[in-house]
Every structure is written in structure tokens, then in C-alpha cells.
Design a protein around this motif. Structure first.
Motif, PDB file in Angstrom:
ATOM      1  N   THR A   1       0.836  -1.202   0.000  1.00 50.90           N
ATOM      2  CA  THR A   1       0.000   0.000   0.000  1.00 50.90           C
ATOM      3  C   THR A   1       0.869   1.250   0.000  1.00 50.90           C
ATOM      4  N   ALA A   2       1.907   1.273   0.833  1.00 51.46           N
ATOM      5  CA  ALA A   2       2.805   2.426   0.910  1.00 51.46           C
ATOM      6  C   ALA A   2       3.562   2.617  -0.398  1.00 51.46           C
ATOM      7  N   LEU A   3       4.032   1.537  -0.991  1.00 49.64           N
ATOM      8  CA  LEU A   3       4.781   1.608  -2.237  1.00 49.64           C
ATOM      9  C   LEU A   3       3.903   2.154  -3.366  1.00 49.64           C
ATOM     10  N   VAL A   4       2.683   1.648  -3.469  1.00 50.82           N
ATOM     11  CA  VAL A   4       1.763   2.127  -4.508  1.00 50.82           C
ATOM     12  C   VAL A   4       1.418   3.594  -4.274  1.00 50.82           C
ATOM     13  N   ALA A   5       1.178   3.980  -3.029  1.00 45.74           N
ATOM     14  CA  ALA A   5       0.855   5.382  -2.726  1.00 45.74           C
ATOM     15  C   ALA A   5       2.008   6.297  -3.127  1.00 45.74           C
ATOM     16  N   ASP A   6       3.238   5.857  -2.869  1.00 42.59           N
ATOM     17  CA  ASP A   6       4.418   6.631  -3.248  1.00 42.59           C
ATOM     18  C   ASP A   6       4.494   6.806  -4.763  1.00 42.59           C
ATOM     19  N   VAL A   7       4.275   5.733  -5.501  1.00 44.49           N
ATOM     20  CA  VAL A   7       4.330   5.799  -6.968  1.00 44.49           C
ATOM     21  C   VAL A   7       3.205   6.674  -7.513  1.00 44.49           C
ATOM     22  N   VAL A   8       2.018   6.586  -6.915  1.00 46.69           N
ATOM     23  CA  VAL A   8       0.891   7.410  -7.378  1.00 46.69           C
ATOM     24  C   VAL A   8       1.230   8.888  -7.223  1.00 46.69           C
TER      25      VAL A   8
ATOM     26  N   ARG B   1      -7.521   0.105  -6.360  1.00 42.04           N
ATOM     27  CA  ARG B   1      -8.158   0.640  -5.149  1.00 42.04           C
ATOM     28  C   ARG B   1      -7.750   2.086  -4.911  1.00 42.04           C
ATOM     29  N   GLN B   2      -6.456   2.383  -5.086  1.00 44.05           N
ATOM     30  CA  GLN B   2      -5.986   3.731  -4.800  1.00 44.05           C
ATOM     31  C   GLN B   2      -6.356   4.742  -5.886  1.00 44.05           C
ATOM     32  N   LEU B   3      -6.481   4.264  -7.122  1.00 40.96           N
ATOM     33  CA  LEU B   3      -6.837   5.188  -8.206  1.00 40.96           C
ATOM     34  C   LEU B   3      -8.345   5.357  -8.347  1.00 40.96           C
ATOM     35  N   GLY B   4      -9.075   4.379  -7.869  1.00 43.09           N
ATOM     36  CA  GLY B   4     -10.536   4.386  -8.042  1.00 43.09           C
ATOM     37  C   GLY B   4     -11.221   5.188  -7.059  1.00 43.09           C
TER      38      GLY B   4
END
Length: 150
Positions: A103-110, A147-150
């Protein structure tokens, strides 16, 4: 020859000497898949450690899917065998990312890519996949990005 393939062969010999049937059968299956990968294509070649890990990930996924299929069909004994084989294969793979780390890694990339919605999913997936490097299954990564983009 890759170090990982050497380790697999050494561990197979140890398992055979120790009469560990599960480990012996699983490592034979894995080494057979590695050899098949080496001779596929136009000419035979030696696989690198990363390529051997890719074969191991594929084999682990096959075992996981087979276990789910057996469990769904009510064949608990075969499902348990597949899960045990997956455990043997997983011992040779890098540790998987926890849900919190993913979750943290994806949030960082987003945030670094400036993604704002689902139209940016391909860009985010490309960046995340490079940073994950086999430590999380693609389906898990895609679900978290969605989930994070939606």
C-alpha cells in the motif's frame, strides 16, 4: 550456472539422502521446469538467477491455483499436498511484501507519477512493477493500484 540453480540441485541431493519425499519430488519438478526453460527457444542457454526466480514464481503460482481448484472440488488431501509443494518452492523466493508495504509503495508511486484516475493505471503499474521486482503477485499489485486510483 546460476547460484540459485546450484542451490536447488544441492538441496535436491540433501533431500534425497534424507528421504524427504515431498521436497525431493518438488525440487525435481522445479529443476525440470528450469531445464525446459533453458532449452526452449531457438538455442539452449543458461538461465540467470532472475530467470530461475521467474520460473520458481510461475511454479509456485501453479501450485497455489491447483490447491484452490482441489479445495473447491472437495479434494482436501490433494489441496494440502499442493500447498506443501508451494511452501517448498516459496523457500527459494524473496520474501513477499506485506499488504502495508505494498500500500505504501503504490501510494508513493501514485504521488510521484501524478496519477489522478484509472486512466493512469498503466503508467502506475509500470512503475510499481519495476519496484516490486517479484516480491508481490501481479494480481495483488493491480488490485491495490485499482483501489488507490478508483
Amino acid at each position: 550456472m546460476s547460484e540459485l540453480k546450484d542451490r536447488l540441485r544441492t538441496d535436491l541431493t540433501t533431500a534425497m539422502k534424507g528421504r524427504d519425499e515431498l521436497t525431493t519430488a518438488t525440487l525435481r519438478m522445479v529443476l525440470s521446469a528450469v531445464t525446459a526453460e533453458e532449452v526452449s527457444g531457438k538455442e539452449a542457454r543458461q538461465l540467470s538467477d532472475e530467470e530461475v526466480q521467474a520460473v520458481l514464481r510461475r511454479e509456485a503460482k501453479k501450485r497455489r491455483e491447483a490447491a484452490e481448484a482441489f479445495a473447491g472440488a472437495g479434494r482436501a488431501e490433494q489441496a494440502e499436498r499442493e500447498r506443501a509443494e508451494e511452501g517448498v518452492v516459496a523457500a527459494y523466493l524473496p520474501a513477499q511484501l506485506t499488504d502495508a508495504d505494498l500500500t505504501a509503495l503504490v501510494a508513493d508511486v501514485v504521488t510521484t507519477t501524478g496519477a489522478t484516475g484509472m486512466k493512469d493505471m498503466g503508467k502506475v503499474m509500470g512503475a510499481v512493477t519495476g519496484r516490486v521486482a517479484g516480491r508481490a503477485e501481479g494480481g495483488r499489485v493491480a488490485a491495490e493500484v485499482r483501489r488507490q486510483l478508483g
